[in-house]
Enzyme design. Structure first.
Site, PDB file in Angstrom:
ATOM      1  N   GLU A 260       0.878  -1.174   0.000  1.00  0.00           N
ATOM      2  CA  GLU A 260       0.000   0.000   0.000  1.00  0.00           C
ATOM      3  C   GLU A 260       0.912   1.220   0.000  1.00  0.00           C
ATOM      4  O   GLU A 260       1.668   1.429   0.954  1.00  0.00           O
ATOM      5  CB  GLU A 260      -0.903   0.020   1.243  1.00  0.00           C
ATOM      6  N   CYS A 294      -2.006   9.284   2.963  1.00  0.00           N
ATOM      7  CA  CYS A 294      -1.867   8.779   1.596  1.00  0.00           C
ATOM      8  C   CYS A 294      -3.092   9.116   0.759  1.00  0.00           C
ATOM      9  O   CYS A 294      -3.006   9.177  -0.461  1.00  0.00           O
ATOM     10  CB  CYS A 294      -1.627   7.274   1.633  1.00  0.00           C
TER      11      CYS A 294
END
Ligand code: NAD
Length: 491
Positions: A260, A294
């Site tokens: 990720e 993010c």
């Protein structure tokens, strides 16, 4: 900007000692690394003893020894332990949230929300431990039955970043353990204190020695762990550059990989949108958590008819944001996590300006009553898709405004990135929502919502350079943390 004195005197300011946890023992290797409060660098929050290569060896050996018994344990026993982890996080909620704010620098309300989500994650996966099923089918041949079951894979290496130092370890640890794997956590070296408290909670909840372990340190320890041939699963969250390095370390051996990574997330604002709601989403999505998410909305794409009005309202909101110590109640934006991160963001701002982007506000280091890594949130306006500021993940309180002539151009700009984590649109039109759903290339789509903020019972993850492998969270993550076995039985 208001200036308030933080409640430093109310905190327990003794540094928290952080040690690796290997085979049930606390291991104190080398000399301790100090971690200072990013809101007040005069305060040492934690002192972490970083693991050595031999500690990684011991941890993997202990995990292999513990694996058979853990894999065979009943789902109910595993579920009970994970449920207890969730309850213990709730019981120590205030302590965890305050430490998180002091160590990472996010504001106290955000830190509280993260601690709550971490408890919920363990409780959710406690339930999932009971739900793991398989399937039973008839064979293609006479008098043969077939069962497809799912079983634990083995030893999971979990490498995590500093920006969600409780919830990201939680969303990897909870499913890894629920589905019967042993887990070795390598948390970020900037947030060893949060990892220390979490590790104490897992031990107190009864997770056996060797089943959950933790090795502290930076990239060196992380790479020794993921490169170890005794590790079967590698789950990583962090920057795209580190993700690529980890993929190379895992290449050529039979380990499952889940990455990720970064993002450069677009938020489209159409002329027919509820502009007040869109404005709020743009400000919070881009700048809260100091932009260190993010999923932060770093590219705000506004349809031409409302672009001037929206940009000017956005500028006013950005100018009014309160930057300050993470423990001061009025702070909306805390410091950056470290001097290095602040330097990196400053360098990116210079690159963006050098490449011709127009900085309308912010970007300067800020003086506060306490010495910390504070920066005024920065807004670039009238930018073009190919400018530096729109191509690179800056990972700080920085956003840019782009203009689009209509929906087609807005979606094309949104997709014009190597990343593909989260993408949002504000519009009243169902046709626009449908077009966005069909044509956006991101892994998570937000319609009339911020690009940040996700649920733990559904998958989380991105496309392109934002991720690789099975998505995290939700019951779907079972396909990463388990593998199938096919059993034929003749009747
Ligand atoms: P980072 O890549 O610098 O570090 C992440 C972790 O990897 C740390 O524990 C670090 O010690 C370790 N590490 C560093 N080099 C390594 C190596 N060679 N081998 C093994 N481990 C190594 O990232 P960061 O600065 O901690 O976090 C910020 C980044 O994380 C941003 O790019 C952000 O977008 C990303 N992020 C992504 C998600 C997501 O779910 N997509 C969530 C949060 C953060």
């Amino acid at each position: 900007m208001n200036v308030q004195t933080p409640m430093i005197g109310m905190q327990d300011t003794r540094p928290l000692e952080c040690t690796s946890l290997i085979a049930g023992d606390r291991v104190r290797s080398g000399s301790g690394e100090e971690r200072r409060n990013p809101s007040d660098t005069s305060e040492v929050v934690s002192l972490a003893f970083h693991a050595k290569a031999r500690d990684v060896e011991h941890a993997v050996a202990a995990a292999r020894a513990a694996f058979p018994a853990w894999a065979e344990l009943t789902p109910q026993a595993r579920a009970d332990m994970l449920d207890r982890v969730g309850s213990l996080i709730q019981a120590r909620h205030g302590e965890l949230a305050t430490l998180l704010a002091r160590e990472e620098g996010k504001t106290l309300p955000e830190a509280r929300a993260e601690a709550t989500k971490s408890a919920q994650l363990f409780k959710f996966f406690a339930g999932e431990a009971l739900r793991l099923g398989g399937r039973h089918v008839r064979s293609l041949r006479e008098r043969i039955e077939v069962d497809v079951i799912r079983e634990p894979v083995g030893i999971a290496a979990l490498v995590t970043p500093w920006n969600f130092p409780l919830s990201i370890p939680a969303w990897k640890l909870a499913p890894a353990l629920a589905y019967g794997n042993c887990a070795i956590l390598k948390p970020s070296e900037l947030t060893s204190g949060c990892a220390q408290l979490l590790s104490e909670i897992l031990v107190d909840a009864g997770i056996p020695a060797g089943v959950f372990q933790m090795v502290l340190g930076g990239g060196e320890v992380g790479s020794a762990l993921v490169a170890h041939r005794g590790v079967d699963l590698v789950s990583f969250t962090g920057s795209s550059a580190t993700g690529r390095a980890i993929a190379r370390l895992v290449e050529g051996r039979q380990a499952q990989l889940q990455l990720e990574l970064g993002g450069k997330n677009p938020l489209i604002v159409m002329a027919d949108a509820d502009l007040d709601a869109a404005l709020d989403a743009a400000v919070k999505g881009a700048f809260y958590s100091t932009g260190q998410r993010c999923t932060a909305s770093s590219r705000i794409i506004v349809e031409e008819p409302v672009a001037d009005r929206f940009t000017s309202a956005l500028l006013s909101r950005v100018q009014a944001l309160e930057v300050g110590h993470a423990l001061v109640a009025t702070s909306q934006i805390g410091p950056l996590v470290s001097e290095r991160q602040l330097d990196g963001v400053q360098a990116s701002l210079l690159s963006a300006q050098g490449a011709g982007s127009e900085l309308a506000w912010g970007g300067k280091r800020l003086e506060q009553p306490t010495a910390g890594h504070f920066m005024a949130p920065a807004l670039f306006v009238d930018t073009k898709p190919d400018e530096f500021v729109n191509r690179h993940e800056i990972f700080g309180p920085v956003a840019s405004v782009l203009r689009a002539s209509g929906l087609d151009e807005a979606i094309a700009i949104a997709n014009d990135t190597p990343y593909g984590l989260s993408a949002g649109i504000y519009t009243a039109s169902h046709a626009a929502m449908t077009a966005f759903k069909q044509r956006s290339t991101a892994g998570m789509l937000m319609i009339n919502l911020q690009t940040v903020g996700t649920d733990y019972h559904v998958p989380f993850g991105g496309n392109g350079e934002s991720g690789y492998g099975v998505r995290e969270m939700g019951p779907e993550v079972a396909s990463f943390f388990t593998r199938s076995r096919t059993i034929y039985t003749a009747g």
